[in-house]
Every structure is written in C-alpha cells, then in structure tokens.
Design a protein around this motif. Sequence first.
Motif, PDB file in Angstrom:
ATOM      1  N   ALA A 117     -21.575  17.171 -19.177  1.00 11.51           N
ATOM      2  CA  ALA A 117     -21.681  16.999 -20.626  1.00 11.51           C
ATOM      3  C   ALA A 117     -21.989  18.335 -21.304  1.00 11.51           C
ATOM      4  O   ALA A 117     -21.407  18.662 -22.352  1.00 11.51           O
ATOM      5  CB  ALA A 117     -22.764  15.974 -20.962  1.00 11.51           C
ATOM      6  N   ILE A 118     -22.896  19.128 -20.698  1.00 13.78           N
ATOM      7  CA  ILE A 118     -23.220  20.454 -21.247  1.00 13.78           C
ATOM      8  C   ILE A 118     -22.000  21.367 -21.180  1.00 13.78           C
ATOM      9  O   ILE A 118     -21.687  22.083 -22.145  1.00 13.78           O
ATOM     10  CB  ILE A 118     -24.400  21.080 -20.475  1.00 13.78           C
ATOM     11  N   ASP A 152     -31.117  12.064 -18.246  1.00 10.23           N
ATOM     12  CA  ASP A 152     -30.605  11.969 -16.875  1.00 10.23           C
ATOM     13  C   ASP A 152     -31.550  11.204 -15.953  1.00 10.23           C
ATOM     14  O   ASP A 152     -31.136  10.736 -14.895  1.00 10.23           O
ATOM     15  CB  ASP A 152     -30.373  13.373 -16.296  1.00 10.23           C
ATOM     16  N   THR A 153     -32.811  11.094 -16.333  1.00  8.99           N
ATOM     17  CA  THR A 153     -33.781  10.403 -15.481  1.00  8.99           C
ATOM     18  C   THR A 153     -33.670   8.892 -15.615  1.00  8.99           C
ATOM     19  O   THR A 153     -34.287   8.153 -14.842  1.00  8.99           O
ATOM     20  CB  THR A 153     -35.219  10.834 -15.826  1.00  8.99           C
ATOM     21  N   LEU A 154     -32.922   8.421 -16.595  1.00  9.04           N
ATOM     22  CA  LEU A 154     -32.789   6.984 -16.826  1.00  9.04           C
ATOM     23  C   LEU A 154     -31.599   6.439 -16.042  1.00  9.04           C
ATOM     24  O   LEU A 154     -30.483   6.931 -16.191  1.00  9.04           O
ATOM     25  CB  LEU A 154     -32.603   6.695 -18.323  1.00  9.04           C
ATOM     26  N   ASP A 158     -26.725   6.018 -20.683  1.00 10.08           N
ATOM     27  CA  ASP A 158     -26.801   7.000 -21.770  1.00 10.08           C
ATOM     28  C   ASP A 158     -26.109   8.326 -21.444  1.00 10.08           C
ATOM     29  O   ASP A 158     -25.359   8.869 -22.253  1.00 10.08           O
ATOM     30  CB  ASP A 158     -28.260   7.246 -22.139  1.00 10.08           C
ATOM     31  N   GLY A 159     -26.397   8.880 -20.254  1.00  8.43           N
ATOM     32  CA  GLY A 159     -25.796  10.158 -19.878  1.00  8.43           C
ATOM     33  C   GLY A 159     -24.298  10.072 -19.746  1.00  8.43           C
ATOM     34  O   GLY A 159     -23.559  10.969 -20.190  1.00  8.43           O
ATOM     35  N   LEU A 164     -18.755  11.072 -22.127  1.00  8.51           N
ATOM     36  CA  LEU A 164     -17.479  10.546 -22.613  1.00  8.51           C
ATOM     37  C   LEU A 164     -17.304  10.801 -24.109  1.00  8.51           C
ATOM     38  O   LEU A 164     -16.201  11.109 -24.567  1.00  8.51           O
ATOM     39  CB  LEU A 164     -17.385   9.048 -22.326  1.00  8.51           C
ATOM     40  N   PHE A 165     -18.400  10.705 -24.859  1.00  3.34           N
ATOM     41  CA  PHE A 165     -18.329  10.929 -26.306  1.00  3.34           C
ATOM     42  C   PHE A 165     -17.975  12.384 -26.615  1.00  3.34           C
ATOM     43  O   PHE A 165     -17.090  12.659 -27.445  1.00  3.34           O
ATOM     44  CB  PHE A 165     -19.661  10.555 -26.941  1.00  3.34           C
ATOM     45  N   ILE A 166     -18.657  13.326 -25.964  1.00  2.26           N
ATOM     46  CA  ILE A 166     -18.363  14.751 -26.189  1.00  2.26           C
ATOM     47  C   ILE A 166     -16.937  15.066 -25.758  1.00  2.26           C
ATOM     48  O   ILE A 166     -16.199  15.791 -26.445  1.00  2.26           O
ATOM     49  CB  ILE A 166     -19.362  15.636 -25.429  1.00  2.26           C
ATOM     50  N   LEU A 167     -16.536  14.514 -24.611  1.00  2.00           N
ATOM     51  CA  LEU A 167     -15.179  14.750 -24.106  1.00  2.00           C
ATOM     52  C   LEU A 167     -14.131  14.193 -25.069  1.00  2.00           C
ATOM     53  O   LEU A 167     -13.094  14.829 -25.304  1.00  2.00           O
ATOM     54  CB  LEU A 167     -15.025  14.111 -22.727  1.00  2.00           C
ATOM     55  N   SER A 168     -14.399  13.039 -25.654  1.00  3.48           N
ATOM     56  CA  SER A 168     -13.440  12.443 -26.590  1.00  3.48           C
ATOM     57  C   SER A 168     -13.292  13.299 -27.851  1.00  3.48           C
ATOM     58  O   SER A 168     -12.190  13.443 -28.384  1.00  3.48           O
ATOM     59  CB  SER A 168     -13.864  11.024 -26.961  1.00  3.48           C
TER      60      SER A 168
END
Length: 279
Positions: A117-118, A152-154, A158-159, A164-168
Amino acid sequence: FSYALLILSILYIINYFAAKYVENFSKIKNYFCIEVNNKNILINFIIIFFISFLFKSILFNFNFELGDATYLLNDYYHGDKFDVYKLYTFLAIIASKISGNYSLLMSIFNIIIGSLAISTFYLLLTTLNRSFFFNNLVTLIVLFYLPISAVDTLIRVDGLYLFLFILSIFLTVKLTEAENLKYFFSLSIVLLLSCITREQTIYMLPLYLVFILFSKINNKKMIVSFISLIVIITSTLISNYNKNKFEISSLFKDRILIISAMQYGYLNPSIKAQYENSL
C-alpha cells in the motif's frame, strides 16, 4: 610576509571547502533531479516496499503473529454471523489449508499488503508530481505515520482494502492519462475485488465515474458503462447471497445506517420530536 601567508592560507582553506561544498551540492542536486522514468520508478517502488517491510518488522519487534484469525474460520464454518469481509475470510480459509499456524500467515500477509500500500501510494504520487525527492519524502512521512502501520496488527480487512483503494485510484489516474487496455482491465479487476472485500465500494463508484468522464480519453462512455456493470452486478450478486444466507442484504445499509439514524439522526426520539410538529 607572515600576514600575507596567513591570508593566503585562509583563502586556500575557504576555496578548498567551497569546492567540496559545490561538488557535494551538485551530487545532492543530481540525486534530487533523478530522471523519472519507468525503470527508476520500478526500482524505487521495490526499495520503498522493502524499507516499509523492514520498518514494520522493527516496529512490531519482529513478532509476526499479530492476532488470532480463528474467529474468521469459526464464523464461516460454524457461526451464523454476517460475513462482511468475504475476500479476507476466503484468504484466511486458504491460509488454514496451507498451515495450521494460519494466524501467522495472515499477520505476514497484512504486513506485506501494508508495505505494498505504501509502495503503491508512491506510484500514485509519481502520476501527480515529477519530483523524485518530494515523492520519496511524502512517502516516508506516510510510512512513519504510526496509525497506518497499526492497521496491519488487526486481523481484519482494513489493510487489504486500503491497498485496493489506493491501487484503484492509481489505475484510474493512469487510465485517464493514456487510454490503455492494460489499465482498464486492471482497474476493472481491482474494483471487482474491492466489492468482494467491502460492500461500501458501490457507494464510491460515482467518484471513479466522474473522474473518468471529465478526462480527455476516448471511449469514455464504454469504459464508464463497463466499470459500472462490474461494480453493480458484483454488488447485486453479493447482496442476494447475503439475503439468502443471513436474511439481510447489507450489514452497512440494513443495520449500521439504521442504528446510526436511530442514535444520531432523524430517527432519534429527541430529534424526531423537533420536526414531527412541522410535518
């Protein structure tokens, strides 16, 4: 003579350090002005991914078992609890087939997807700004923003959805820059996966459509129609599946929004009393 020698010595020292400064500044300037091409972007993407993965690993003290994914499997196999995050649950099932320590696999998956994602955020910046230094600086600031790493700990979706949102968004921007079938089909697949990941994706569909419609690419109507069909059909199929299995089509629409309206909105008794007399 000694005074003149001292002055010359001082001038020589100043000249020496000035030359070194100019040389170093030139190197720094060249670093900041690295040519932004596909090769350099790809190399930087990979470097950022590994830096992100290392940072998160150090942050978590190299403890990769961040949570327990058992509840996902129990809800899927034995429970009747509404399955909101279907793609993430499916990945947890695959992890359980691979290894008995599926919680560890899901934790590592979260860290990998968080690092991606980063890196993908960096790719998005390259479409908006051509400054190598600025893009890397902003990416590092985002990386060091701890709440993002805390996601990321969850052991939940969410992660994955953030990635997917950033990639879209990145694919949408690239699609509007150059009409390319590769970006078109990639965006379609990512939006399909996003619908399976989280049902709220359909509510964000207008944002993608407006962005594409205001671009200068050809065949905008065809692209908008195809993307709309993918999101609407996928969301409808999931909604029907939910209705048949859980007796509600959408947890967000049929439960969360109604509860919120009752507590904070127009269904709240104290608020309701204020507008009933005016009806």
